[in-house]
Design a protein around this motif. Structure first.
Motif, PDB file in Angstrom:
ATOM      1  N   ARG A   3      11.612 -22.969   6.252  1.00  0.00           N
ATOM      2  CA  ARG A   3      12.350 -22.384   7.367  1.00  0.00           C
ATOM      3  C   ARG A   3      11.440 -22.136   8.565  1.00  0.00           C
ATOM      4  O   ARG A   3      11.814 -22.381   9.711  1.00  0.00           O
ATOM      5  CB  ARG A   3      12.991 -21.065   6.929  1.00  0.00           C
ATOM      6  N   ARG A  17      18.216 -20.859  13.829  1.00  0.00           N
ATOM      7  CA  ARG A  17      16.990 -21.102  13.062  1.00  0.00           C
ATOM      8  C   ARG A  17      16.173 -19.826  12.907  1.00  0.00           C
ATOM      9  O   ARG A  17      15.594 -19.573  11.849  1.00  0.00           O
ATOM     10  CB  ARG A  17      16.162 -22.199  13.748  1.00  0.00           C
ATOM     11  N   LEU A  49      17.759 -17.760  10.184  1.00  0.00           N
ATOM     12  CA  LEU A  49      17.412 -18.249   8.855  1.00  0.00           C
ATOM     13  C   LEU A  49      16.001 -17.840   8.471  1.00  0.00           C
ATOM     14  O   LEU A  49      15.709 -17.600   7.291  1.00  0.00           O
ATOM     15  CB  LEU A  49      17.545 -19.776   8.807  1.00  0.00           C
ATOM     16  N   LEU A  50      15.125 -17.737   9.453  1.00  0.00           N
ATOM     17  CA  LEU A  50      13.747 -17.366   9.173  1.00  0.00           C
ATOM     18  C   LEU A  50      13.596 -15.863   8.952  1.00  0.00           C
ATOM     19  O   LEU A  50      12.927 -15.434   8.018  1.00  0.00           O
ATOM     20  CB  LEU A  50      12.847 -17.817  10.326  1.00  0.00           C
TER      21      LEU A  50
END
Length: 442
Positions: free
Chosen positions: A50, A184, A187-188
């Protein structure tokens, strides 16, 4: 995945040795220094992927010249009137619009990265916050001025309205790229916090509502492993005992105390036994399910455990857990014994007949039930006999204390014979109780 300061330092040293130009070597160096158990590897692999997906995705998109939309004609024609003509800014430098609309995809991508660097994405906790962070990111880029330009062009003639449509499409594409960047980052940073938030909710919710969560079984196993690991560290320290200063000093005299060999006063190992009696009637079955799953998930650190269950009748269920996994065993027990019409007096009598010879000063008896006896004889005198024979009796009641003596509940008759009586209505309560039990067995 827990990482100690020493492990973090080792990973830094390893990264300095191998460098980060080669991603696979960098990955292997971090894995060797940070992953301690095989069950930690999925978390490491997922987090590594990720984190580097953000930079690799953006670099790939930029190399293909498609990460951001191309400059729009409305900003490149150079024939936009001045403020005095129709209310539209002349050169646009004051509001920063041409700085965005005339940028190449690579320059616009850089502007997005600079705007994102001003934000703290680590505060995202739930997926619904992505829209808010996307809007903040766009405002940091200066997209608010683009919206003002669109409104101004919409008020002009057909040609200006066409340019507004072009600019609106360009803004839509930029917004999509900004949303992808925020996604993104979520998600991280946000998925872990979201998982922790769900776990916190599951730990606090009453047992009767836990079936609504899909992840509850894995949470129970993780809680049990964490508590077992903590207990093992306590046991290691407890077995070592206290420092024996006299033996240490005497043993060090012959070589002037250098080096000093430490001697410890070791405690004798106590052979403890735990017996669990669970009410599996319809009003208490959910609490009994999770108590049994929790106890048998800790079979590595708990001493010998014998389990009994009762509702309309009383029976030992230890063999079910020896032959089947905890999930399957609990289901079989509930199918065989659950029902209504609990009789605590008869249960105590049956337990005394079966286990009288095995009860001793090393035995802890745990009773899980709501003490609702359907107005039958409560059998408190038998519980008193059990208490005199064993080390301690613990009573776990899933109901609130205000209801312990309401209706047909006779908790007040049992309390004098219990060393500890607590409400046990959630996984948080259960973890605290089992932790106290393990401390008392040391």
């Amino acid at each position: 995945m827990r990482i100690s300061p020493d492990e973090a330092t080792q990973s830094m040293d390893a990264a300095a040795l191998v460098g980060y130009q080669g991603q696979q070597r960098f990955h292997d160096a971090l894995a060797m220094t940070l992953v301690k158990r095989e069950e930690d590897r999925p978390a490491f692999e997922e987090t590594f992927a990720r984190f580097f997906a953000v930079s690799s995705d953006e670099a790939s998109a930029s190399s293909q010249n498609g990460a951001m939309p191309a400059p729009v004609e409305v900003a490149r024609e150079g024939n936009i009137p001045s403020q005095g003509d129709d209310g539209v800014a002349g050169n646009g430098e004051e509001n920063g619009v041409p700085d965005l609309t005339t940028q190449t995809p690579a320059e616009l991508d850089q502007s997005l990265a600079e705007a994102a660097a001003q934000m703290d994405f680590t505060q995202m906790e739930v997926i619904t916050q992505q829209g808010l962070y996307t809007r903040r990111l766009l405002m940091n880029m200066g997209m608010g001025a683009v919206g003002d330009r669109i409104l101004q062009l919409d008020q002009g003639d057909a040609s200006r309205q066409a340019k507004a449509d072009t600019l609106r499409q360009w803004r839509r594409e930029v917004r999509e790229q900004a949303a992808n960047h925020v996604r993104r980052q979520f998600l991280l940073h946000g998925v872990g916090k979201g998982r922790a938030l769900r776990e916190q909710t599951m730990r606090a919710v009453p047992f009767r509502h836990l079936r609504e969560f899909q992840e509850v079984k894995s949470l129970v196993r993780r809680m049990a492993r964490r508590l077992a690991s903590l207990h093992q560290r306590r046991m290691k320290k407890s077995r070592r005992g206290m420092l024996d200063a006299r033996r240490t000093l005497v043993g060090s005299i012959r070589h002037d105390g250098v080096p000093a060999r430490l001697h410890w006063r070791q405690r004798p190992v106590q052979k403890s036994r735990v017996m669990v009696i669970c009410d599996v009637s319809s009003s208490v079955s959910d609490a009994a399910r999770f108590l049994l799953q929790f106890l048998y998930a800790m079979n590595d650190v708990l001493p010998r455990v014998r389990s009994f269950a009762f509702a309309s009748r009383f029976d030992e269920i230890s063999e079910d857990f020896q032959r089947y996994s905890p999930d399957v065993a609990v289901g079989r027990v509930l199918d065989r014994l659950s029902g209504s019409g609990t009789d605590y007096g008869e249960m105590f009598a049956d337990f005394w007949r079966r286990c009288e010879r095995e009860l001793d000063g090393h035995t802890t008896v745990i009773i899980l039930g709501d003490a609702r006896n359907n107005y039958l004889p409560e059998g408190a005198e038998v519980l008193a006999q059990i208490r005199r024979r064993v080390k301690q009796v613990w009573w776990l009641n899933p109901e609130a204390r205000s209801r312990w003596n309401s209706g047909d509940a006779v908790m007040d008759r049992y309390l004098p014979h219990c060393r500890l009586a607590r409400q046990c209505a959630s996984l948080d309560d259960l973890e605290r109780i089992v932790d106290s039990l393990l401390k008392g067995l040391n």
